[in-house]
Design an enzyme around this catalytic site. Structure first.
Site, PDB file in Angstrom:
ATOM      1  N   THR A 128     -12.281 -57.798  -9.523  1.00  0.00           N
ATOM      2  CA  THR A 128     -11.984 -59.169  -9.092  1.00  0.00           C
ATOM      3  C   THR A 128     -11.131 -59.182  -7.828  1.00  0.00           C
ATOM      4  O   THR A 128     -10.370 -58.230  -7.581  1.00  0.00           O
ATOM      5  CB  THR A 128     -11.238 -59.906 -10.230  1.00  0.00           C
ATOM      6  N   ASP A 129     -11.219 -60.263  -7.078  1.00  0.00           N
ATOM      7  CA  ASP A 129     -10.355 -60.388  -5.889  1.00  0.00           C
ATOM      8  C   ASP A 129      -8.887 -60.518  -6.274  1.00  0.00           C
ATOM      9  O   ASP A 129      -7.999 -60.314  -5.439  1.00  0.00           O
ATOM     10  CB  ASP A 129     -10.809 -61.577  -5.011  1.00  0.00           C
ATOM     11  N   GLU A 130      -8.609 -60.842  -7.557  1.00  0.00           N
ATOM     12  CA  GLU A 130      -7.217 -61.059  -7.960  1.00  0.00           C
ATOM     13  C   GLU A 130      -6.382 -59.783  -7.887  1.00  0.00           C
ATOM     14  O   GLU A 130      -5.155 -59.846  -7.895  1.00  0.00           O
ATOM     15  CB  GLU A 130      -7.151 -61.640  -9.378  1.00  0.00           C
ATOM     16  N   TYR A 153      -3.232 -60.045 -16.275  1.00  0.00           N
ATOM     17  CA  TYR A 153      -4.686 -59.891 -16.160  1.00  0.00           C
ATOM     18  C   TYR A 153      -5.035 -59.085 -14.909  1.00  0.00           C
ATOM     19  O   TYR A 153      -5.744 -58.080 -14.973  1.00  0.00           O
ATOM     20  CB  TYR A 153      -5.378 -61.268 -16.114  1.00  0.00           C
TER      21      TYR A 153
HETATM   22  P1  NAD Z   1     -15.803 -63.681 -20.175  1.00  0.00           P
HETATM   23  O1  NAD Z   1     -14.436 -63.753 -20.749  1.00  0.00           O
HETATM   24  O2  NAD Z   1     -16.654 -64.893 -20.129  1.00  0.00           O
HETATM   25  O3  NAD Z   1     -16.651 -62.541 -20.927  1.00  0.00           O
HETATM   26  C1  NAD Z   1     -16.109 -61.315 -21.316  1.00  0.00           C
HETATM   27  C2  NAD Z   1     -17.043 -60.696 -22.353  1.00  0.00           C
HETATM   28  O4  NAD Z   1     -16.513 -59.396 -22.700  1.00  0.00           O
HETATM   29  C3  NAD Z   1     -17.132 -61.492 -23.658  1.00  0.00           C
HETATM   30  O5  NAD Z   1     -18.464 -61.590 -24.070  1.00  0.00           O
HETATM   31  C4  NAD Z   1     -16.320 -60.669 -24.641  1.00  0.00           C
HETATM   32  O6  NAD Z   1     -16.778 -60.799 -25.983  1.00  0.00           O
HETATM   33  C5  NAD Z   1     -16.543 -59.270 -24.114  1.00  0.00           C
HETATM   34  N1  NAD Z   1     -15.471 -58.326 -24.500  1.00  0.00           N
HETATM   35  C6  NAD Z   1     -14.134 -58.530 -24.435  1.00  0.00           C
HETATM   36  N2  NAD Z   1     -13.476 -57.450 -24.888  1.00  0.00           N
HETATM   37  C7  NAD Z   1     -14.420 -56.531 -25.215  1.00  0.00           C
HETATM   38  C8  NAD Z   1     -14.371 -55.216 -25.737  1.00  0.00           C
HETATM   39  N3  NAD Z   1     -13.194 -54.622 -26.011  1.00  0.00           N
HETATM   40  N4  NAD Z   1     -15.524 -54.561 -25.957  1.00  0.00           N
HETATM   41  C9  NAD Z   1     -16.725 -55.160 -25.712  1.00  0.00           C
HETATM   42  N5  NAD Z   1     -16.842 -56.416 -25.235  1.00  0.00           N
HETATM   43  C10 NAD Z   1     -15.693 -57.088 -24.982  1.00  0.00           C
HETATM   44  O7  NAD Z   1     -15.595 -63.091 -18.711  1.00  0.00           O
HETATM   45  P2  NAD Z   1     -16.442 -63.327 -17.375  1.00  0.00           P
HETATM   46  O8  NAD Z   1     -15.877 -64.463 -16.653  1.00  0.00           O
HETATM   47  O9  NAD Z   1     -17.873 -63.280 -17.707  1.00  0.00           O
HETATM   48  O10 NAD Z   1     -16.033 -62.001 -16.569  1.00  0.00           O
HETATM   49  C11 NAD Z   1     -16.813 -60.826 -16.676  1.00  0.00           C
HETATM   50  C12 NAD Z   1     -16.188 -59.749 -15.795  1.00  0.00           C
HETATM   51  O11 NAD Z   1     -16.162 -60.207 -14.446  1.00  0.00           O
HETATM   52  C13 NAD Z   1     -14.740 -59.424 -16.158  1.00  0.00           C
HETATM   53  O12 NAD Z   1     -14.565 -58.036 -16.024  1.00  0.00           O
HETATM   54  C14 NAD Z   1     -13.913 -60.168 -15.130  1.00  0.00           C
HETATM   55  O13 NAD Z   1     -12.702 -59.509 -14.885  1.00  0.00           O
HETATM   56  C15 NAD Z   1     -14.831 -60.108 -13.931  1.00  0.00           C
HETATM   57  N6  NAD Z   1     -14.697 -61.210 -12.962  1.00  0.00           N
HETATM   58  C16 NAD Z   1     -14.746 -62.509 -13.373  1.00  0.00           C
HETATM   59  C17 NAD Z   1     -14.676 -63.527 -12.421  1.00  0.00           C
HETATM   60  C18 NAD Z   1     -14.754 -64.985 -12.824  1.00  0.00           C
HETATM   61  O14 NAD Z   1     -14.570 -65.854 -11.975  1.00  0.00           O
HETATM   62  N7  NAD Z   1     -15.044 -65.316 -14.069  1.00  0.00           N
HETATM   63  C19 NAD Z   1     -14.537 -63.227 -11.067  1.00  0.00           C
HETATM   64  C20 NAD Z   1     -14.492 -61.875 -10.680  1.00  0.00           C
HETATM   65  C21 NAD Z   1     -14.574 -60.888 -11.639  1.00  0.00           C
HETATM   66  O1  TDX Z   2      -6.182 -76.175 -16.579  1.00  0.00           O
HETATM   67  C1  TDX Z   2      -6.150 -75.598 -15.478  1.00  0.00           C
HETATM   68  N1  TDX Z   2      -5.583 -76.239 -14.406  1.00  0.00           N
HETATM   69  C2  TDX Z   2      -5.501 -75.686 -13.168  1.00  0.00           C
HETATM   70  O2  TDX Z   2      -4.984 -76.303 -12.234  1.00  0.00           O
HETATM   71  C3  TDX Z   2      -6.686 -74.262 -15.275  1.00  0.00           C
HETATM   72  C4  TDX Z   2      -7.303 -73.521 -16.423  1.00  0.00           C
HETATM   73  C5  TDX Z   2      -6.585 -73.726 -14.025  1.00  0.00           C
HETATM   74  N2  TDX Z   2      -6.014 -74.392 -12.999  1.00  0.00           N
HETATM   75  C6  TDX Z   2      -5.954 -73.753 -11.662  1.00  0.00           C
HETATM   76  C7  TDX Z   2      -5.381 -72.358 -11.650  1.00  0.00           C
HETATM   77  C8  TDX Z   2      -6.121 -71.700 -10.505  1.00  0.00           C
HETATM   78  O3  TDX Z   2      -5.465 -71.979  -9.281  1.00  0.00           O
HETATM   79  O4  TDX Z   2      -7.298 -73.619 -11.209  1.00  0.00           O
HETATM   80  C9  TDX Z   2      -7.479 -72.373 -10.502  1.00  0.00           C
HETATM   81  C10 TDX Z   2      -8.565 -71.559 -11.208  1.00  0.00           C
HETATM   82  O5  TDX Z   2      -8.056 -71.187 -12.474  1.00  0.00           O
HETATM   83  P1  TDX Z   2      -8.936 -70.354 -13.509  1.00  0.00           P
HETATM   84  O6  TDX Z   2     -10.232 -71.042 -13.716  1.00  0.00           O
HETATM   85  O7  TDX Z   2      -8.100 -70.034 -14.690  1.00  0.00           O
HETATM   86  O8  TDX Z   2      -9.285 -69.044 -12.640  1.00  0.00           O
HETATM   87  P2  TDX Z   2      -8.343 -67.952 -11.933  1.00  0.00           P
HETATM   88  O9  TDX Z   2      -7.003 -67.909 -12.541  1.00  0.00           O
HETATM   89  O10 TDX Z   2      -8.424 -68.190 -10.456  1.00  0.00           O
HETATM   90  O11 TDX Z   2      -9.133 -66.607 -12.327  1.00  0.00           O
HETATM   91  C11 TDX Z   2     -10.570 -66.588 -12.318  1.00  0.00           C
HETATM   92  O12 TDX Z   2     -11.086 -66.006 -11.150  1.00  0.00           O
HETATM   93  C12 TDX Z   2     -10.977 -64.618 -10.983  1.00  0.00           C
HETATM   94  C13 TDX Z   2     -11.125 -65.853 -13.543  1.00  0.00           C
HETATM   95  O13 TDX Z   2     -10.566 -66.416 -14.709  1.00  0.00           O
HETATM   96  C14 TDX Z   2     -10.872 -64.377 -13.473  1.00  0.00           C
HETATM   97  O14 TDX Z   2     -11.496 -63.720 -14.571  1.00  0.00           O
HETATM   98  C15 TDX Z   2     -11.443 -63.848 -12.199  1.00  0.00           C
HETATM   99  O15 TDX Z   2     -11.098 -62.487 -12.044  1.00  0.00           O
END
Ligand code: NAD
Ligand code: TDX
Length: 342
Positions: A128-130, A153
């Site tokens: 992730t970019d985070e 995280y």
């Molecule tokens: P999500 O939380 O929707 O899904 C995570 C999945 O992993 C779930 O199905 C969960 O059951 C499974 N899981 C959790 N722990 C596990 C374990 N110990 N063994 C097997 N399965 C397990 O997450 P997402 O948003 O789909 O993110 C997927 C990946 O992409 C993550 O690695 C996250 O860090 C990365 N990512 C997410 C974002 C975003 O914006 N959502 C952005 C960049 C990177």
């Molecule tokens: O209720 C809310 N109110 C609010 O203002 C929530 C849940 C979030 N926010 C803000 C926090 C952030 O600035 O919105 C922005 C986005 O928040 P999230 O959706 O929680 O995402 P973020 O914290 O940016 O992280 C996400 O992007 C990178 C994903 O959850 C990560 O898994 C990914 O790596």
């Protein structure tokens, strides 16, 4: 191509599996997922138990931290492993960090041990970019930016990236890391800001905006991310890191207002609440490397992506209503009860 996907019942993993199976007839996928609160097999209902996919898709309920299970699985021979499995929500990591270290760091290391033992062709770590931390008003994250994670995280994801690097350097494992910006689209768990705000707006419930609402994220439609991962798998260079971004910076307040306008809901639903501790101010991704070396570009503008996403949540109420009325309800009340309005 035989691929092991971890975390394929979550948001991005399920979109990736659907994209791969529906696009490439030669792809076979095994999906191993622990089915935590975020894992949902309904995300895969288009392929689960469907005759046309049953020879190419298999689900296994399991934990990536389970060494015996992972060893067993990888002994079956895979061309690639794509590691999506993770605890993914920043706010939850602030409440309880331990499970983030266990799954995100230890789980990744256990997968890498299996890759080493069974000589899997590629390991793609979905990062992730985070991991880069927070930006000021200028500049973008490049693959050379320092790792400065600010939440438990993002620290756990940075730890996993470093373990990947070490296994590439020490054991020459075929590891590639992708670092993507904020995804949105179908099947995103409604704790993340876009699906939370869309579904709250539909239900006429307040939209809890953290702090001043001026934090900036770089948004990418999930299908564009899935296409990038496929291209990295086929054309990426081992040992490299690829940033993936939507070239789409928006403040949280802009997004909130846009969602309300599109749903024809009043701005009075916006509630400013206490800020997230350590809240990163701005993310912005320079995706020049993947664009130049691999030929990927995002296909969706924020306008087209958000329209598709809002339409999906309007058409799939039963998917998110079930989640919001289940266990998640308690989390929501505890989380937002503690953040009373400013
Ligand atoms: P999500 O939380 O929707 O899904 C995570 C999945 O992993 C779930 O199905 C969960 O059951 C499974 N899981 C959790 N722990 C596990 C374990 N110990 N063994 C097997 N399965 C397990 O997450 P997402 O948003 O789909 O993110 C997927 C990946 O992409 C993550 O690695 C996250 O860090 C990365 N990512 C997410 C974002 C975003 O914006 N959502 C952005 C960049 C990177
Ligand atoms: O209720 C809310 N109110 C609010 O203002 C929530 C849940 C979030 N926010 C803000 C926090 C952030 O600035 O919105 C922005 C986005 O928040 P999230 O959706 O929680 O995402 P973020 O914290 O940016 O992280 C996400 O992007 C990178 C994903 O959850 C990560 O898994 C990914 O790596």
């Amino acid at each position: 191509m035989k691929i092991l996907v971890t975390g394929g019942a979550g948001f991005i993993g399920s979109n990736y599996i659907l994209f791969m199976l529906q696009t490439f007839p030669d792809v076979q996928i095994t999906n191993v997922d622990k089915l935590t609160y975020a894992g949902n097999l309904e995300n895969l209902s288009a392929i689960e138990c469907k005759d046309s996919y049953c020879s190419r898709y298999r689900f296994i309920k399991g934990d990536i931290v389970d060494r015996i299970l992972i060893d067993n699985l990888l002994s079956q021979g895979f061309d690639a492993v794509i590691n999506f499995a993770a605890e993914s929500h920043v706010d939850r990591s602030i409440e309880e960090a331990g499970i983030f270290i266990r799954t995100n760091v230890l789980g990744t290391q256990i997968l890498l041990e299996g890759i080493k033992k069974y000589k899997v062709g590629r390991f793609i770590q979905i990062s992730t970019d985070e991991v880069y931390g927070s930006l000021g008003p200028e500049g973008k994250f490049t693959e050379e930016s320092y790792l400065k994670p600010n939440s438990p995280y993002s620290a756990s994801k940075a730890g996993a990236d470093l373990i990947c690097r070490a296994y590439f350097k020490t054991f020459s494992l075929p590891v590639i890391i992708t670092r993507c910006s904020n995804n949105y689209g179908p099947y995103q768990f409604p704790e993340k800001v876009i699906p939370l705000f869309i579904t709250n707006a539909i239900e006429n419930i307040p939209l809890p905006l953290y702090g001043d609402g001026l934090n900036i994220r770089d948004w990418i439609y999930v299908e564009d991310h899935c296409r990038a991962i496929d291209l990295v798998l086929r054309k990426g260079k081992v040992g490299e890191i690829y940033n993936i971004g939507g070239n789409c910076e928006r403040t949280n307040i802009t997004i909130t207002q846009m969602i309300l306008e599109k749903l024809n809901k009043p701005k009075t639903l916006i509630t400013f609440v206490k800020d997230r501790p350590g809240h990163d101010r701005r993310y912005a991704i320079a995706a020049d490397k993947i664009e130049k070396e691999i030929g990927w570009k995002p296909a969706h503008s924020f306008e087209t992506g958000i329209d598709k996403t809002i339409t999906w949540y309007l058409n799939n109420k039963s998917w998110w209503e079930k989640i919001k009325s289940g266990e998640y309800r308690n989390y929501y009340h505890q989380m937002y009860g503690n953040r009373s309005s400013l």
